[in-house]
Design a protein around this motif. Structure first.
Motif, PDB file in Angstrom:
ATOM      1  N   LEU A 161       0.839  -0.874  -0.134  1.00  0.00           N
ATOM      2  CA  LEU A 161      -0.209   0.071  -0.173  1.00  0.00           C
ATOM      3  C   LEU A 161       0.387   1.542  -0.069  1.00  0.00           C
ATOM      4  CD1 LEU A 161      -2.917   0.934   0.106  1.00  0.00           C
ATOM      5  CD2 LEU A 161      -2.474   0.850   2.684  1.00  0.00           C
ATOM      6  N   TRP A 162       2.064   1.535   0.740  1.00  0.00           N
ATOM      7  CA  TRP A 162       2.535   2.714   1.337  1.00  0.00           C
ATOM      8  C   TRP A 162       3.027   2.804  -0.216  1.00  0.00           C
ATOM      9  CZ3 TRP A 162       3.103   6.550   5.378  1.00  0.00           C
ATOM     10  CH2 TRP A 162       1.647   5.926   6.067  1.00  0.00           C
ATOM     11  N   ASP A 163       4.199   1.570  -0.506  1.00  0.00           N
ATOM     12  CA  ASP A 163       4.367   1.346  -1.698  1.00  0.00           C
ATOM     13  C   ASP A 163       4.633   1.994  -3.392  1.00  0.00           C
ATOM     14  OD1 ASP A 163       7.851   1.332  -2.412  1.00  0.00           O
ATOM     15  OD2 ASP A 163       6.932  -0.213  -3.330  1.00  0.00           O
ATOM     16  N   LEU A 164       3.502   1.492  -3.226  1.00  0.00           N
ATOM     17  CA  LEU A 164       2.181   1.539  -4.899  1.00  0.00           C
ATOM     18  C   LEU A 164       1.231   2.273  -4.743  1.00  0.00           C
ATOM     19  CD1 LEU A 164       2.303  -2.228  -5.313  1.00  0.00           C
ATOM     20  CD2 LEU A 164       4.631  -0.347  -6.699  1.00  0.00           C
ATOM     21  N   ALA A 165       0.535   2.513  -3.435  1.00  0.00           N
ATOM     22  CA  ALA A 165      -0.790   3.143  -3.941  1.00  0.00           C
ATOM     23  C   ALA A 165      -0.310   4.835  -3.858  1.00  0.00           C
ATOM     24  CB  ALA A 165      -1.596   2.946  -2.104  1.00  0.00           C
ATOM     25  N   PRO A 166       0.494   5.869  -3.661  1.00  0.00           N
ATOM     26  CA  PRO A 166       0.601   7.233  -3.577  1.00  0.00           C
ATOM     27  C   PRO A 166       0.448   7.571  -5.194  1.00  0.00           C
ATOM     28  CG  PRO A 166       2.295   6.014  -1.807  1.00  0.00           C
ATOM     29  CD  PRO A 166       1.721   4.391  -2.444  1.00  0.00           C
ATOM     30  N   HIS A 167       1.482   6.704  -5.857  1.00  0.00           N
ATOM     31  CA  HIS A 167       0.788   7.535  -7.390  1.00  0.00           C
ATOM     32  C   HIS A 167      -0.721   7.337  -7.193  1.00  0.00           C
ATOM     33  CE1 HIS A 167       4.925   8.006  -7.925  1.00  0.00           C
ATOM     34  NE2 HIS A 167       5.557   6.505  -7.645  1.00  0.00           N
ATOM     35  N   ASP A 168      -1.659   6.736  -7.181  1.00  0.00           N
ATOM     36  CA  ASP A 168      -2.626   6.285  -8.093  1.00  0.00           C
ATOM     37  C   ASP A 168      -3.990   7.281  -7.148  1.00  0.00           C
ATOM     38  OD1 ASP A 168      -2.645   3.945  -9.554  1.00  0.00           O
ATOM     39  OD2 ASP A 168      -1.355   3.491  -8.427  1.00  0.00           O
ATOM     40  N   LEU A 169      -3.234   7.375  -5.375  1.00  0.00           N
ATOM     41  CA  LEU A 169      -3.892   8.281  -4.913  1.00  0.00           C
ATOM     42  C   LEU A 169      -3.775   9.496  -5.139  1.00  0.00           C
ATOM     43  CD1 LEU A 169      -3.421   6.308  -1.040  1.00  0.00           C
ATOM     44  CD2 LEU A 169      -5.852   7.109  -2.431  1.00  0.00           C
ATOM     45  N   LEU A 173      -6.895  11.779  -5.851  1.00  0.00           N
ATOM     46  CA  LEU A 173      -7.545  13.324  -5.510  1.00  0.00           C
ATOM     47  C   LEU A 173      -7.057  14.953  -5.678  1.00  0.00           C
ATOM     48  CD1 LEU A 173      -4.773  12.693  -1.877  1.00  0.00           C
ATOM     49  CD2 LEU A 173      -7.346  12.473  -2.499  1.00  0.00           C
ATOM     50  N   ALA A 174      -6.160  14.744  -7.311  1.00  0.00           N
ATOM     51  CA  ALA A 174      -6.929  15.470  -8.115  1.00  0.00           C
ATOM     52  C   ALA A 174      -7.804  15.090  -9.473  1.00  0.00           C
ATOM     53  CB  ALA A 174      -5.404  15.341  -9.644  1.00  0.00           C
ATOM     54  N   ILE A 175      -8.280  13.828  -9.924  1.00  0.00           N
ATOM     55  CA  ILE A 175      -9.712  14.262 -10.541  1.00  0.00           C
ATOM     56  C   ILE A 175     -11.139  14.892  -8.797  1.00  0.00           C
ATOM     57  CG2 ILE A 175     -11.156  12.620 -11.669  1.00  0.00           C
ATOM     58  CD1 ILE A 175      -8.390  10.959 -12.285  1.00  0.00           C
ATOM     59  N   THR A 176     -10.489  14.090  -8.142  1.00  0.00           N
ATOM     60  CA  THR A 176     -11.891  14.870  -7.102  1.00  0.00           C
ATOM     61  C   THR A 176     -11.567  15.896  -6.659  1.00  0.00           C
ATOM     62  OG1 THR A 176     -10.564  13.865  -4.959  1.00  0.00           O
ATOM     63  CG2 THR A 176     -11.818  12.028  -6.408  1.00  0.00           C
ATOM     64  N   GLY A 177     -10.303  16.484  -6.291  1.00  0.00           N
ATOM     65  CA  GLY A 177     -10.429  17.842  -5.869  1.00  0.00           C
ATOM     66  C   GLY A 177     -11.329  17.973  -4.094  1.00  0.00           C
ATOM     67  N   ALA A 178     -11.285  16.936  -3.739  1.00  0.00           N
ATOM     68  CA  ALA A 178     -11.244  16.167  -1.654  1.00  0.00           C
ATOM     69  C   ALA A 178     -11.055  15.411  -1.206  1.00  0.00           C
ATOM     70  CB  ALA A 178     -13.080  16.716  -1.907  1.00  0.00           C
ATOM     71  N   ALA A 179     -10.827  15.896  -0.538  1.00  0.00           N
ATOM     72  CA  ALA A 179     -10.449  14.350   0.174  1.00  0.00           C
ATOM     73  C   ALA A 179     -11.843  13.267   0.648  1.00  0.00           C
ATOM     74  CB  ALA A 179      -9.750  14.856   1.453  1.00  0.00           C
ATOM     75  N   PRO A 180     -11.346  11.998   0.803  1.00  0.00           N
ATOM     76  CA  PRO A 180     -12.277  11.318   1.126  1.00  0.00           C
ATOM     77  C   PRO A 180     -13.231  11.423   2.134  1.00  0.00           C
ATOM     78  CG  PRO A 180     -10.337  10.154   0.979  1.00  0.00           C
ATOM     79  CD  PRO A 180      -9.906  11.353   1.070  1.00  0.00           C
ATOM     80  N   THR A 181     -14.046  10.983   2.978  1.00  0.00           N
ATOM     81  CA  THR A 181     -15.330  11.437   4.274  1.00  0.00           C
ATOM     82  C   THR A 181     -15.286   9.799   4.576  1.00  0.00           C
ATOM     83  OG1 THR A 181     -17.170  10.622   2.444  1.00  0.00           O
ATOM     84  CG2 THR A 181     -16.547  12.914   3.155  1.00  0.00           C
ATOM     85  N   GLU A 182     -14.876   8.997   3.391  1.00  0.00           N
ATOM     86  CA  GLU A 182     -14.755   6.826   4.311  1.00  0.00           C
ATOM     87  C   GLU A 182     -13.996   6.433   3.745  1.00  0.00           C
ATOM     88  OE1 GLU A 182     -18.793   5.158   3.940  1.00  0.00           O
ATOM     89  OE2 GLU A 182     -19.114   6.861   4.614  1.00  0.00           O
ATOM     90  N   GLY A 299       3.183  19.771  -0.798  1.00  0.00           N
ATOM     91  CA  GLY A 299       3.262  19.284   0.604  1.00  0.00           C
ATOM     92  C   GLY A 299       2.077  18.635   1.110  1.00  0.00           C
ATOM     93  N   GLU A 300       0.828  19.639   0.827  1.00  0.00           N
ATOM     94  CA  GLU A 300      -0.615  19.630   0.959  1.00  0.00           C
ATOM     95  C   GLU A 300      -0.395  18.048   0.462  1.00  0.00           C
ATOM     96  OE1 GLU A 300      -1.757  20.893   3.848  1.00  0.00           O
ATOM     97  OE2 GLU A 300      -0.262  22.921   4.223  1.00  0.00           O
ATOM     98  N   GLU A 301      -1.051  18.187  -0.377  1.00  0.00           N
ATOM     99  CA  GLU A 301      -1.374  17.288  -1.550  1.00  0.00           C
ATOM    100  C   GLU A 301      -1.041  15.635  -1.054  1.00  0.00           C
ATOM    101  OE1 GLU A 301       0.543  14.947  -5.256  1.00  0.00           O
ATOM    102  OE2 GLU A 301      -1.480  15.839  -5.786  1.00  0.00           O
ATOM    103  N   ALA A 302       0.498  15.867  -0.364  1.00  0.00           N
ATOM    104  CA  ALA A 302       1.019  15.043  -0.032  1.00  0.00           C
ATOM    105  C   ALA A 302       0.817  14.387   1.445  1.00  0.00           C
ATOM    106  CB  ALA A 302       2.981  14.926  -0.292  1.00  0.00           C
TER     107      ALA A 302
END
Length: 317
Positions: A161-169, A173-182, A299-302
């Protein structure tokens, strides 16, 4: 004039930064805890080899690219920005949200550029996908799912998760423009206590849903991001050749006499100009150093990505 940039960490990904910065005319120095490794790259790329402790005080260095094991990123970034250096920190920028927040706050307090190595945000196919979404070509986005699968690499600190998922997340987040609620995570550790498979299920404001699947113990490579909208669906598939990396499917679904009906259409492939994401990322970093603009991958996105990773992590005995 080009900024004078040093690369701290001469491992696999650091070496890519070194060669790319050299090609861009901005490489000034390399540094690594393994002095012989740094000397080898310095000789090969005709630049300085510096001890990590010497790096921060050098007045002839404007910025540092950090490609370290992630547990060292936050402390190194804080030390760099307090020494007046701009930084590009590879993902993940820290292993905890508080550490990431301290690093980003230090950069802000010292008026330094803080950029994060979410390199796929600079992929020409993703940039075109984002343009299509923003232009309304897909309609209202309802669902996003990403698959990042393959064999390796295996780390002692990072799970799949920590190694592979950051790119996709970062892309999600760039597409949604918002943080997830769940956020709900599922993982499976087969080799040791670190997950080799990971699923993330997310819900965003407005009902948008997303699912991410990452695996480092898979027999085939898959690098696919799918966006489902009310008008069309789009697929960014990085395994495909350039002329097929971005496909748009204009399927139709409707209700007829109380029953659902649909038609399928062949995909249309959107022209994408070939370009190396890492080169484009480092060009953006150089531009931000010169203009003092906020990087696209800030940094905020990260921090937002780390919050999701933390919430979705499954611990194993």
């Amino acid at each position: 004039m080009k900024p004078r940039i040093a690369v701290l960490g001469c491992g696999y990904w650091g070496s890519n930064h070194i060669r790319t910065l050299k090609a861009l005319g901005a490489l000034h120095a390399v540094s690594d805890a393994n002095a012989a490794r740094a000397e080898g790259f310095a000789s090969e790329q005709e630049c300085l080899a510096l001890d990590p402790d010497e790096l921060y005080a050098r007045e002839d260095i404007d910025a540092i690219v950090m490609a370290l094991p992630p547990q060292f990123h936050a402390a190194a970034a804080i030390r760099a920005v307090e020494a007046g250096k701009d930084v590009l920190v590879e993902k993940p920028i820290a292993l905890t949200v508080p550490d990431a927040e301290k690093a980003v706050a230090a950069a802000r307090a010292n008026k330094r550029v803080f950029m994060v190595g979410h390199v796929l945000r600079f992929h020409p196919a993703f940039e075109m996908l984002k343009q299509l979404i923003d232009a309304g070509e897909l309609g209202t986005v309802k669902y996003i799912h990403s698959h990042r699968l393959g064999l390796g690499k295996f780390h002692t600190e990072n799970d799949a998760l920590w190694d592979l998922a950051p790119h996709d997340l970062s892309m999600i987040l760039a597409i949604t423009g918002a943080a997830p609620t769940e956020i709900r995570g599922e993982g499976a550790a087969l080799l040791d206590h670190l997950s080799d498979f990971a699923h993330l299920h997310m819900r965003f404001p407005g009902g948008l849903r997303s699912h991410l699947f990452a695996s480092r113990l898979n027999p085939y490579r898959e690098r696919r991001l799918t966006v489902v909208g009310t008008k069309a669906m789009a697929v960014f598939d990085d395994v495909e050749p350039w002329d097929r990396k971005l496909a748009v499917y204009r399927h139709a679904v409707w209700q007829d006499s109380g029953h659902w009906a649909f038609t399928t259409n062949e995909p249309s492939y959107v022209p994408v100009n070939a370009g190396m994401p890492l080169t484009r990322e480092l060009e953006h970093f150089i531009e931000c150093i010169g203009t003092r603009a906020e990087p696209r991958t800030s940094g905020e996105e990260a921090i937002g990505v780390l919050r999701i990773l933390t919430a979705g992590t499954v611990t194993h005995d």
